[in-house]
Design an enzyme around this catalytic site. Structure first.
Site, PDB file in Angstrom:
ATOM      1  CB  SER A 130      -0.930  -0.003   1.211  1.00 30.86           C
ATOM      2  OG  SER A 130      -0.191  -0.249   2.381  1.00 30.86           O
ATOM      3  CB  THR A 145      -2.008   5.992   3.914  1.00 35.65           C
ATOM      4  OG1 THR A 145      -2.748   5.983   2.707  1.00 35.65           O
ATOM      5  CG2 THR A 145      -1.126   7.207   4.011  1.00 35.65           C
ATOM      6  CB  THR A 165      -0.674   6.328   0.261  1.00 34.54           C
ATOM      7  OG1 THR A 165      -1.525   5.206   0.161  1.00 34.54           O
ATOM      8  CG2 THR A 165      -1.190   7.405  -0.663  1.00 34.54           C
ATOM      9  NE  ARG A 178      -8.601   7.850  -4.872  1.00 38.46           N
ATOM     10  CZ  ARG A 178      -8.051   7.641  -3.680  1.00 38.46           C
ATOM     11  NH1 ARG A 178      -6.778   7.355  -3.576  1.00 38.46           N
ATOM     12  NH2 ARG A 178      -8.762   7.736  -2.584  1.00 38.46           N
ATOM     13  CB  THR A 196      -4.876   5.763   7.123  1.00 37.99           C
ATOM     14  OG1 THR A 196      -4.868   4.654   6.219  1.00 37.99           O
ATOM     15  CG2 THR A 196      -5.496   5.325   8.431  1.00 37.99           C
ATOM     16  N   GLY A 197      -7.269   5.759   5.127  1.00 35.66           N
ATOM     17  CA  GLY A 197      -8.629   5.342   4.796  1.00 35.66           C
ATOM     18  C   GLY A 197      -9.108   5.981   3.508  1.00 35.66           C
TER      19      GLY A 197
HETATM   20  N1  ASP Z   1      -5.927   7.520   2.176  1.00 34.61           N
HETATM   21  C1  ASP Z   1      -5.391   6.788   1.059  1.00 34.61           C
HETATM   22  C2  ASP Z   1      -6.071   7.216  -0.204  1.00 34.61           C
HETATM   23  O1  ASP Z   1      -7.259   7.469  -0.198  1.00 34.61           O
HETATM   24  C3  ASP Z   1      -5.519   5.334   1.192  1.00 34.61           C
HETATM   25  C4  ASP Z   1      -5.360   4.764   2.585  1.00 34.61           C
HETATM   26  O2  ASP Z   1      -4.993   5.357   3.510  1.00 34.61           O
HETATM   27  O3  ASP Z   1      -5.634   3.631   2.795  1.00 34.61           O
HETATM   28  O4  ASP Z   1      -5.435   7.231  -1.217  1.00 34.61           O
END
Ligand code: ASP
Length: 325
Positions: A84, A186, A204, A214, A237-238
């Site tokens: 990731s 991330t 990330t 994107r 994160t997320g």
């Molecule tokens: N926040 C990151 C994104 O949307 C992905 C992640 O943290 O899992 O690209």
């Protein structure tokens, strides 16, 4: 409404008697938290443990937080088994590994790259954007051109196992990020050095099999990361789209400015996401915060978000964040 009117009336009375409303006085004071002179590092997910170790090496020798955060997040970036972040990151739906990263120092300077390909350590390119250009954010081709000018080497970021996962995904081509599964993890890392100065880094490969082009929250200052050295820092994160919509990390720092504890501020930001995002049950968002007085906290929408915390008192521990639903 009448309650609000009463409240306002009382406030006016209070102000006229004591000169300033209570919340206004705390807002007026900028430096409300004093640093303890002890170093602290906090970072997202399990991979934060190793990142913290590397960052700590810098801090324990009296190093600056900006060096610590860079060195720390370079560890998962360079780990081919981490799917990731950086090398070995999952590609977009067309098979390109595109990386996003940003960094912010105690003076409020920041640098960022988005959609960067072929470079293993985007965080170091982001730092160069901060120090070597008058800009904050470089994207795609331009970011790569700049990186090469700065001496970064081209690397093939698509490992055999990520390629295999992508080929597997192509069979159905479903665009369905799964909560807490290794398709979006991330690393966001915040560090405070012995001088009390705070920096942050966030890096990330973004959502696995994302649309080409994107970009999520991670390279967006104020969304994936924000530092105000007078108050503290936050990172996330997320699901990036949900975090961008509420300017999550900036929101948390501003809530801490108003007196919120780090965990309370993260929780309030999660609640803001939930309020704005009808689909919140199907997506994960996690926040971390580090305040100027060395206190820390985290919060997520769902169970499963953990973070690594390292201080001279706590060594390096993994903590399960509290969650809302
Ligand atoms: N926040 C990151 C994104 O949307 C992905 C992640 O943290 O899992 O690209």
């Amino acid at each position: 409404m009448s309650n609000r009117r009463n409240f306002l009336k009382k406030s006016v009375l209070f102000t006229s008697i004591f000169g300033m409303a209570p919340w206004a006085s705390s807002l007026a004071k900028e430096n409300i938290y004093s640093p303890t002179g002890k170093a602290t590092i906090i970072s997202t997910w399990n991979h934060g443990i190793q990142a913290n170790e590397a960052a700590w090496e810098k801090l324990r020798n009296g190093g600056a937080s900006i060096d610590a955060v860079e060195v720390g997040v370079r560890v998962p970036e360079s780990d081919p088994n981490n799917t990731s972040v950086g090398l070995g990151g999952m590609p977009d739906r067309d098979g390109h590994v595109t990386l996003d990263a940003c960094i912010m120092d105690p003076t409020g300077n920041c640098g960022s790259v988005a959609g960067l390909e072929h470079v293993e350590n985007p965080i170091s390119v982001a730092r160069k954007v901060m120090t070597e250009t008058p800009h904050v954010l470089l994207v795609g081709e331009g970011a790569l051109m700049f990186a090469e000018e700065q001496g970064f080497k081209r690397t093939n970021l698509l490992t055999e196992s990520s390629k295999k996962a992508w080929k597997e995904w192509q069979k159905k081509s479903e665009y369905k990020p799964i909560i807490n599964i290794e398709n979006h993890d991330t690393i966001g890392l915040l560090a405070q050095d012995e001088n009390g100065d705070i920096s942050g880094a966030c890096t990330t490969s973004g959502l696995a099999f994302k649309m080409r082009g994107r970009v999520g929250d991670s390279p967006i200052i104020g969304a994936g990361l924000f530092v105000d050295n007078e108050i503290g820092g936050a990172t996330s994160t997320g699901m990036g789209e949900a975090i961008i919509k509420v300017a999550g990390s900036h929101l948390i720092v501003e809530l801490m400015r108003q007196g919120y504890e780090p965990e309370e501020a993260c929780k309030a930001a999660v609640e803001r996401v939930i309020k704005k995002e009808p689909n919140y049950r199907n997506l994960q968002v996690g926040f971390l915060a580090l305040r100027k007085d060395g206190s820390t906290g985290g919060y997520a929408i769902h169970k499963g978000f953990n973070y690594a915390l390292m201080t001279s008192a706590t060594s390096n521990i993994l903590i399960d964040a509290k969650f809302k639903v």
